[in-house]
Design a protein around this motif. Structure first.
Motif, PDB file in Angstrom:
ATOM      1  N   PHE A  67       0.845  -1.183   0.000  1.00 36.96           N
ATOM      2  CA  PHE A  67       0.000   0.000   0.000  1.00 36.96           C
ATOM      3  C   PHE A  67       0.884   1.238   0.000  1.00 36.96           C
ATOM      4  CE2 PHE A  67      -3.073  -2.886   2.180  1.00 36.96           C
ATOM      5  CZ  PHE A  67      -4.096  -2.780   1.254  1.00 36.96           C
ATOM      6  N   GLY A  68       0.324   2.339  -0.431  1.00 32.83           N
ATOM      7  CA  GLY A  68       1.050   3.601  -0.333  1.00 32.83           C
ATOM      8  C   GLY A  68       1.126   4.051   1.114  1.00 32.83           C
ATOM      9  N   LYS A  69       1.972   5.006   1.364  1.00 38.00           N
ATOM     10  CA  LYS A  69       2.138   5.507   2.731  1.00 38.00           C
ATOM     11  C   LYS A  69       1.248   6.727   2.952  1.00 38.00           C
ATOM     12  CE  LYS A  69       5.896   3.186   4.351  1.00 38.00           C
ATOM     13  NZ  LYS A  69       5.188   1.943   4.051  1.00 38.00           N
ATOM     14  N   VAL A  70       0.865   6.925   4.196  1.00 39.55           N
ATOM     15  CA  VAL A  70       0.159   8.162   4.532  1.00 39.55           C
ATOM     16  C   VAL A  70       0.958   8.887   5.611  1.00 39.55           C
ATOM     17  CG1 VAL A  70      -2.149   7.347   3.933  1.00 39.55           C
ATOM     18  CG2 VAL A  70      -1.272   6.993   6.248  1.00 39.55           C
ATOM     19  N   LEU A  71       0.695  10.165   5.709  1.00 40.94           N
ATOM     20  CA  LEU A  71       1.385  10.988   6.703  1.00 40.94           C
ATOM     21  C   LEU A  71       0.797  10.671   8.081  1.00 40.94           C
ATOM     22  CD1 LEU A  71       3.431  13.371   6.797  1.00 40.94           C
ATOM     23  CD2 LEU A  71       1.453  14.887   6.784  1.00 40.94           C
ATOM     24  N   THR A  72       1.634  10.247   9.022  1.00 39.00           N
ATOM     25  CA  THR A  72       1.091   9.912  10.337  1.00 39.00           C
ATOM     26  C   THR A  72       1.517  10.906  11.417  1.00 39.00           C
ATOM     27  OG1 THR A  72       2.940   8.392  10.619  1.00 39.00           O
ATOM     28  CG2 THR A  72       0.836   7.428   9.992  1.00 39.00           C
ATOM     29  N   GLY A  73       2.456  11.766  11.085  1.00 34.41           N
ATOM     30  CA  GLY A  73       2.853  12.725  12.111  1.00 34.41           C
ATOM     31  C   GLY A  73       3.846  13.738  11.577  1.00 34.41           C
ATOM     32  N   VAL A  74       3.887  14.860  12.225  1.00 33.67           N
ATOM     33  CA  VAL A  74       4.842  15.890  11.847  1.00 33.67           C
ATOM     34  C   VAL A  74       5.502  16.385  13.134  1.00 33.67           C
ATOM     35  CG1 VAL A  74       5.151  18.165  10.800  1.00 33.67           C
ATOM     36  CG2 VAL A  74       3.397  16.625   9.931  1.00 33.67           C
ATOM     37  N   SER A  75       6.819  16.462  13.126  1.00 24.87           N
ATOM     38  CA  SER A  75       7.502  16.964  14.323  1.00 24.87           C
ATOM     39  C   SER A  75       8.536  17.993  13.900  1.00 24.87           C
ATOM     40  CB  SER A  75       8.181  15.812  15.067  1.00 24.87           C
ATOM     41  OG  SER A  75       9.023  15.105  14.184  1.00 24.87           O
ATOM     42  N   ASP A 103      15.121  23.520  12.874  1.00 22.72           N
ATOM     43  CA  ASP A 103      14.233  24.522  12.267  1.00 22.72           C
ATOM     44  C   ASP A 103      13.410  23.950  11.133  1.00 22.72           C
ATOM     45  OD1 ASP A 103      14.449  26.606  13.895  1.00 22.72           O
ATOM     46  OD2 ASP A 103      16.144  27.546  12.832  1.00 22.72           O
ATOM     47  N   ALA A 104      13.475  22.617  11.001  1.00 23.53           N
ATOM     48  CA  ALA A 104      12.758  22.009   9.874  1.00 23.53           C
ATOM     49  C   ALA A 104      11.630  21.121  10.392  1.00 23.53           C
ATOM     50  CB  ALA A 104      13.739  21.181   9.053  1.00 23.53           C
ATOM     51  N   LEU A 105      10.634  20.957   9.534  1.00 23.03           N
ATOM     52  CA  LEU A 105       9.548  20.037   9.877  1.00 23.03           C
ATOM     53  C   LEU A 105       9.918  18.643   9.393  1.00 23.03           C
ATOM     54  CD1 LEU A 105       6.275  22.005   9.105  1.00 23.03           C
ATOM     55  CD2 LEU A 105       7.267  21.430  11.318  1.00 23.03           C
ATOM     56  N   LYS A 106       9.708  17.656  10.251  1.00 24.88           N
ATOM     57  CA  LYS A 106      10.027  16.282   9.868  1.00 24.88           C
ATOM     58  C   LYS A 106       8.719  15.503   9.812  1.00 24.88           C
ATOM     59  CE  LYS A 106      13.108  12.477  11.167  1.00 24.88           C
ATOM     60  NZ  LYS A 106      12.112  11.441  11.466  1.00 24.88           N
ATOM     61  N   ALA A 107       8.426  14.940   8.648  1.00 23.74           N
ATOM     62  CA  ALA A 107       7.179  14.195   8.477  1.00 23.74           C
ATOM     63  C   ALA A 107       7.430  12.702   8.740  1.00 23.74           C
ATOM     64  CB  ALA A 107       6.655  14.375   7.068  1.00 23.74           C
ATOM     65  N   THR A 108       6.473  12.063   9.412  1.00 21.02           N
ATOM     66  CA  THR A 108       6.560  10.613   9.619  1.00 21.02           C
ATOM     67  C   THR A 108       5.488   9.947   8.771  1.00 21.02           C
ATOM     68  OG1 THR A 108       6.608  11.339  11.920  1.00 21.02           O
ATOM     69  CG2 THR A 108       7.029   9.013  11.495  1.00 21.02           C
ATOM     70  N   ASN A 109       5.904   8.918   8.034  1.00 22.66           N
ATOM     71  CA  ASN A 109       4.924   8.197   7.221  1.00 22.66           C
ATOM     72  C   ASN A 109       4.619   6.844   7.830  1.00 22.66           C
ATOM     73  OD1 ASN A 109       4.666  10.118   5.191  1.00 22.66           O
ATOM     74  ND2 ASN A 109       6.615   9.469   4.292  1.00 22.66           N
ATOM     75  N   GLY A 110       3.419   6.369   7.596  1.00 19.16           N
ATOM     76  CA  GLY A 110       3.035   5.053   8.112  1.00 19.16           C
ATOM     77  C   GLY A 110       1.996   4.428   7.212  1.00 19.16           C
ATOM     78  N   THR A 111       1.399   3.362   7.698  1.00 23.12           N
ATOM     79  CA  THR A 111       0.404   2.657   6.890  1.00 23.12           C
ATOM     80  C   THR A 111      -0.924   3.409   6.925  1.00 23.12           C
ATOM     81  OG1 THR A 111      -0.352   1.387   8.778  1.00 23.12           O
ATOM     82  CG2 THR A 111       1.437   0.438   7.467  1.00 23.12           C
ATOM     83  N   TYR A 112      -1.834   2.994   6.062  1.00 18.98           N
ATOM     84  CA  TYR A 112      -3.159   3.634   6.016  1.00 18.98           C
ATOM     85  C   TYR A 112      -3.930   3.455   7.321  1.00 18.98           C
ATOM     86  CZ  TYR A 112      -5.422  -0.900   5.564  1.00 18.98           C
ATOM     87  OH  TYR A 112      -5.876  -2.162   5.813  1.00 18.98           O
ATOM     88  N   ARG A 113      -3.473   2.492   8.157  1.00 17.16           N
ATOM     89  CA  ARG A 113      -4.186   2.257   9.414  1.00 17.16           C
ATOM     90  C   ARG A 113      -3.909   3.352  10.433  1.00 17.16           C
ATOM     91  NH1 ARG A 113      -1.585  -2.397   8.830  1.00 17.16           N
ATOM     92  NH2 ARG A 113      -0.494  -2.183  10.815  1.00 17.16           N
ATOM     93  N   GLY A 114      -2.938   4.193  10.140  1.00 20.63           N
ATOM     94  CA  GLY A 114      -2.613   5.239  11.094  1.00 20.63           C
ATOM     95  C   GLY A 114      -1.896   4.660  12.299  1.00 20.63           C
ATOM     96  N   THR A 115      -1.922   5.363  13.417  1.00 18.48           N
ATOM     97  CA  THR A 115      -1.212   4.881  14.604  1.00 18.48           C
ATOM     98  C   THR A 115      -2.160   4.786  15.782  1.00 18.48           C
ATOM     99  OG1 THR A 115      -0.625   7.154  15.103  1.00 18.48           O
ATOM    100  CG2 THR A 115       1.036   5.843  13.961  1.00 18.48           C
ATOM    101  N   GLY A 116      -1.834   3.885  16.700  1.00 15.21           N
ATOM    102  CA  GLY A 116      -2.544   3.823  17.968  1.00 15.21           C
ATOM    103  C   GLY A 116      -3.850   3.053  17.974  1.00 15.21           C
ATOM    104  N   GLY A 117      -4.172   2.347  16.877  1.00 16.19           N
ATOM    105  CA  GLY A 117      -5.405   1.558  16.870  1.00 16.19           C
ATOM    106  C   GLY A 117      -5.255   0.314  17.726  1.00 16.19           C
ATOM    107  N   SER A 118      -6.380  -0.246  18.155  1.00 13.69           N
ATOM    108  CA  SER A 118      -6.312  -1.501  18.899  1.00 13.69           C
ATOM    109  C   SER A 118      -7.658  -2.218  18.861  1.00 13.69           C
ATOM    110  CB  SER A 118      -5.908  -1.255  20.353  1.00 13.69           C
ATOM    111  OG  SER A 118      -6.973  -0.651  21.045  1.00 13.69           O
TER     112      SER A 118
END
Lengths: 219, 155
Positions: free
Chosen positions: A25-33, A37-52
């Motif tokens: 699957f393609g990646k989706v953006l799961t977070g930005v930190s 001085d730069a923004l760092k994007a975190t990519n993850g699966t379409y399920r996102g993070t923290g599901g259970s």
């Protein structure tokens, strides 16, 4: 290993293997930190993070559907073009040394890799028609009992393990589907031979062919 | 499906994919969903940690954490369920990719034995006195596969 095998065949096979064609699957953006001085994007699966729980289970399984569909489609194609018949012919030659059972059991062996009931009923029929003796029947049954319906079962569930990816996007499982199937098959043969050895060591004096009882085959 | 004597390869592929859709939606998905629920319940109650601690000594022999026992125990009932449990434990960080590789063949070698006692041994007509031996051999196969797979991934 001859060098042309490693130089040519293996790379070719690894480019057209199941996992590659199955893709991802393609990646989706799961977070930005913010890092310095730069923004760092975190990519993850379409399920996102923290599901259970059931919710996460559903979404996860949803992601497995393409793999299962693709695996079964491939098996269907292989089956249609006689891969399994070829395997049966090959098997019937090596069954005697491998398991100590006659080549006539080849169909039961191949059948048992695809369907519990086909394998079991063919084995029953072979015994009832006296084509195999009591000891051969037990060895053939042991082969089916452990790792039963290996091909269908493995590709309808196990193959999905090989599609799991780490956060980095790398495949998580450090082995191949082929190696896994190979290990299952080798151990099935080992188990059948443990049974063979047991029956040779402790032969059953009164091992008569039982009268075929009316076994109710359940669904 | 038409009973075409010479179907195109694309038709065969699609027919297989349709079978896969059936298996995925009627077997894989419910099994995985159930496994995620069970693992979550075990985690909340602390039972997963307990099982992990109990089985740690044995599982360590195969290079696995104690929680891997949950995968093997569930495989006795259902192979698909065990895969669900394995995936769920992978998601929760209890198992890593190497652990999954070691477990994968083992799940199938001792998978669905409860069901196969009826569907295989019952149909074939195996003597009842020999069933424990067959169960034992299946478990031996499983543990042998774990050792073998561990060697393979470390080559």
């Amino acid at each position: 290993m001859s060098h042309w095998l490693t130089d040519w065949i293996v790379p070719l096979l690894s480019t057209i293997d199941f996992t590659t064609l199955n893709g991802s699957f393609g990646k989706v953006l799961t977070g930005v930190s913010q890092v310095d001085d730069a923004l760092k994007a975190t990519n993850g699966t379409y399920r996102g993070t923290g599901g259970s729980g059931a919710m996460e289970g559903f979404l996860f399984a949803f992601g497995l559907i393409p793999s299962v569909m693709f695996a079964l489609a491939m098996i269907n194609v292989l089956e249609h073009y006689g891969a399994l018949n070829a395997a049966r012919k090959l098997l019937s030659v090596i069954l005697r040394p491998l398991l100590g059972i006659p080549g006539v059991t080849g169909l039961a062996i191949i059948g048992s890799l695809q369907s519990t009931d086909v394998g079991a009923s063919l084995t029953r029929a072979l015994a009832d028609e006296q084509k195999i003796n009591a000891k051969e029947k037990e060895v053939l049954t042991m082969f089916q009992f452990s790792g039963g319906v290996m091909i269908t079962n493995f590709f309808s569930s196990g193959a999905v393990l090989f599609t799991l990816v780490l956060a980095s996007g790398e495949l998580a499982v450090p082995t191949t589907i082929g190696a896994c199937i190979g290990v299952i098959f080798i151990m099935k043969i080992v188990g059948a031979n443990i049974m063979r050895l047991y029956l040779t060591t402790f032969p059953d004096k009164d091992e008569q062919e039982q009268q075929p009882s009316s076994t109710a085959t359940e669904k | 499906m038409s009973n075409n004597s010479n179907p195109m390869i694309t038709d065969i592929f699609v027919a297989g994919a349709r079978k896969g859709w059936g298996i995925a939606t009627t077997s894989t998905l419910p099994n995985v969903l159930m496994a995620f629920v069970i693992i979550k319940a075990l985690q909340i109650t602390g039972l997963l940690d307990l099982l992990g601690k109990l089985c740690e000594p044995v599982m360590a022999l195969f290079g696995l954490p104690g929680e891997a026992a949950a995968v093997l125990i569930s495989s006795l009932m259902s192979m698909g369920g065990a895969i669900g449990v394995a995936v769920s434990l992978f998601q929760s960080g209890h198992l890593n990719g190497e652990h999954l590789a070691i477990l994968a063949p083992a799940i199938y070698l001792m998978g669905s034995l409860v069901q196969y006692v009826g569907r295989v041994l019952g149909v074939v007509g195996t003597k009842g006195s020999r069933i424990p031996l067959m169960l034992l051999i299946a478990v031996i196969n499983s543990f042998g596969a774990m050792l073998l797979m561990r060697i393979i991934i470390n080559i």
